[in-house]
Design a protein around this motif. Structure first.
Motif, short mmCIF file in Angstrom:
data_model
loop_
_atom_site.label_atom_id
_atom_site.label_comp_id
_atom_site.label_asym_id
_atom_site.label_seq_id
_atom_site.Cartn_x
_atom_site.Cartn_y
_atom_site.Cartn_z
N ASN A 184 2.74 -5.89 3.93
CA ASN A 184 3.59 -4.72 4.16
C ASN A 184 3.09 -3.49 3.39
N LYS A 185 1.88 -3.60 2.84
CA LYS A 185 1.21 -2.52 2.11
C LYS A 185 1.96 -2.13 0.83
N LYS A 186 2.73 -3.07 0.29
CA LYS A 186 3.41 -2.87 -0.98
C LYS A 186 2.55 -3.52 -2.07
N LYS B 163 -8.20 -3.02 -4.69
CA LYS B 163 -9.15 -2.38 -3.78
C LYS B 163 -8.40 -1.53 -2.75
N LYS B 164 -7.28 -2.07 -2.25
CA LYS B 164 -6.49 -1.32 -1.28
C LYS B 164 -5.94 -0.03 -1.88
N GLU B 165 -5.68 -0.06 -3.19
CA GLU B 165 -5.16 1.12 -3.88
C GLU B 165 -6.28 2.04 -4.36
N GLY B 166 -7.53 1.63 -4.14
CA GLY B 166 -8.65 2.44 -4.59
C GLY B 166 -8.96 2.29 -6.06
N LYS B 167 -8.43 1.29 -6.70
CA LYS B 167 -8.66 1.05 -8.13
C LYS B 167 -9.78 0.02 -8.27
N ASN B 168 -11.00 0.50 -8.03
CA ASN B 168 -12.13 -0.41 -7.93
C ASN B 168 -12.50 -1.02 -9.28
N GLN C 268 -16.81 -8.56 -3.49
CA GLN C 268 -17.78 -7.73 -4.23
C GLN C 268 -18.70 -6.96 -3.30
N ASN C 269 -18.94 -7.52 -2.09
CA ASN C 269 -19.87 -6.88 -1.16
C ASN C 269 -19.21 -5.83 -0.26
N ILE C 270 -17.86 -5.78 -0.33
CA ILE C 270 -17.15 -4.78 0.48
C ILE C 270 -17.38 -3.40 -0.11
#
Length: 397
Positions: free
Chosen positions: A320-322, A352-357, A393-395
């Motif tokens: 649900n993208k939460k 990763k979805k939140e951009g916190k790599n 890791q490869n994404i």
């Protein structure tokens, strides 16, 4: 969620068991290999052979307790196996919480299920003393069990478990009596139960399921017990009598145990399904405490989730993208089951979805590090998780 998640993992117990290899069984999806051992009983004045079956995700320091299910007639391998598989099936599909199963072998069913004055050499009281003064305290010391106690008995032990119900009415959660009868010479369980229900206050739900077969004795006693209970409604006393008119004496355990356990844990199942359906925004530590509190009020002791339930809630929120809420749920999971290294992979996916790599990479490294020494997973499960780490890791960002 990997295929390995639904498979098992072995644990080593911290005390010595005496093997009874003839009673050993094969592994199941959600339970460890049964362990056979011997307890020296002062009450019965003999060495009592028992079998312990632990959930594969068992943890002695888990914050919530495991229900204990005590099954009589362990020597009847087919019957015990059927009961054991019924439990495994319900656990597999989230119909009941993971429970600790203890099977008790009977050397003399007649004496161990008889009571004075109906039988001169009766040992029924000694068997009850063994259960409550020796076996259960031993299990509380060595395993993470609480006050949620369920007893399953068939035929003579159907009679015994019904007697046990009225004798320990406030000290158990449920009794499943298969092909029982309710009276022997100078003993009438129905009268005794009536007296106890009138005097005792039940602070939590107590379940009674009695299931006769088509025999004359069972049918007669069933026709006595059912009208009595129908006319004597008692708060928190949850009973049901089910008839299988076409079933012979030996079929009732296989027919009765699964629906009876589903009834007993129906409240747990309903509440956890409500969370899956309704809590699509968050599931916090406080929410989990509320759930555990509801279970304690209903069953008389803390009862929580297993790995699958907590991981499933986390993925529901994730889908649900939460993502923050999913991370919080997986933190609850990791606190209850710190050996569940996949939680760190789940964290990485959400970050990763939140951009916190940076956070994602940090958690992938932690997952890889833990997997090297983690004995929770089988080798093929580890391989799957290692591949998941490599794929993440490869994404590209």
């Amino acid at each position: 969620m990997t295929k390995g998640m639904k498979r098992a993992i072995s644990y080593f117990l911290l005390f010595i068991f005496y093997p009874l290899s003839l009673l050993a069984q094969t592994k199941s999806d959600y339970y460890n290999v049964p362990i056979d051992t011997i307890l020296t009983s002062k009450s019965l004045n003999k060495k009592e052979e028992i079998t312990i079956i632990l959930p594969r995700a068992y943890r002695k320091d888990k914050s919530t307790k495991y229900p204990i299910i005590i099954v009589f007639d362990r020597q009847n391998r087919k019957e015990f196996r059927e009961i054991y598989e019924s439990i495994n099936y319900l656990v597999s599909f989230d119909g009941m919480p993971e429970s600790i199963i203890i099977g008790i072998k009977s050397d003399n069913r007649l004496l161990e299920t008889s009571f004075l004055p109906s039988e001169k050499n009766a040992q029924g009281e000694q068997m009850i003393n063994f259960l409550y003064d020796e076996l259960i305290p031993w299990a509380e010391t060595n395993f993470n069990i609480g006050k949620n106690r369920i007893f399953i008995g068939h035929s003579r032990f159907g009679y015994f478990t019904s007697y046990l119900l009225q004798d320990k009415l406030t000290e158990l959660t449920g009794v499943i009596s298969c092909s029982p009868w309710f009276s022997e010479h100078n003993i009438n369980i129905i009268d005794s139960l009536k007296e106890k229900l009138q005097k005792k206050h039940l602070s939590h739900e107590v379940y009674y399921r009695f299931v006769p077969d088509y025999s004359v004795t069972d049918t007669k006693d069933h026709l006595l017990m059912k009208p009595f209970l129908s006319n004597e409604p008692v708060k928190n006393f949850n009973w049901k009598g089910t008839e299988y008119e076409c079933a012979n004496h030996y079929l009732t355990p296989g027919l009765a145990v699964m629906p009876s356990l589903l009834d007993i844990f129906g409240y747990w199942n309903t509440e956890q399904m409500n969370i899956f359906i309704n809590d699509t925004v968050s599931f916090t530590a406080n929410d989990y405490d509320v759930f555990v509190g509801k279970m304690s009020d209903h069953y008389g002791d803390k009862l929580g989730f297993g790995i699958n339930q907590l991981n499933g809630i986390g993925f529901t929120l994730y889908n649900n993208k939460k993502y923050e809420a999913a991370i919080e749920t997986w933190k609850i999971l990791l606190k209850e089951f710190p050996m569940f290294s996949q939680a760190y992979i789940n964290f990485a996916m959400a970050y990763k979805k939140e951009g916190k790599n940076d956070e994602a990479i940090k958690n992938l490294k932690e997952a890889a590090l833990q997997l090297k020494t983690n004995t929770f997973y089988r080798s093929e499960e580890k391989d799957e998780l290692v591949q998941e780490i490599k794929d993440l890791q490869n994404i590209k960002d």
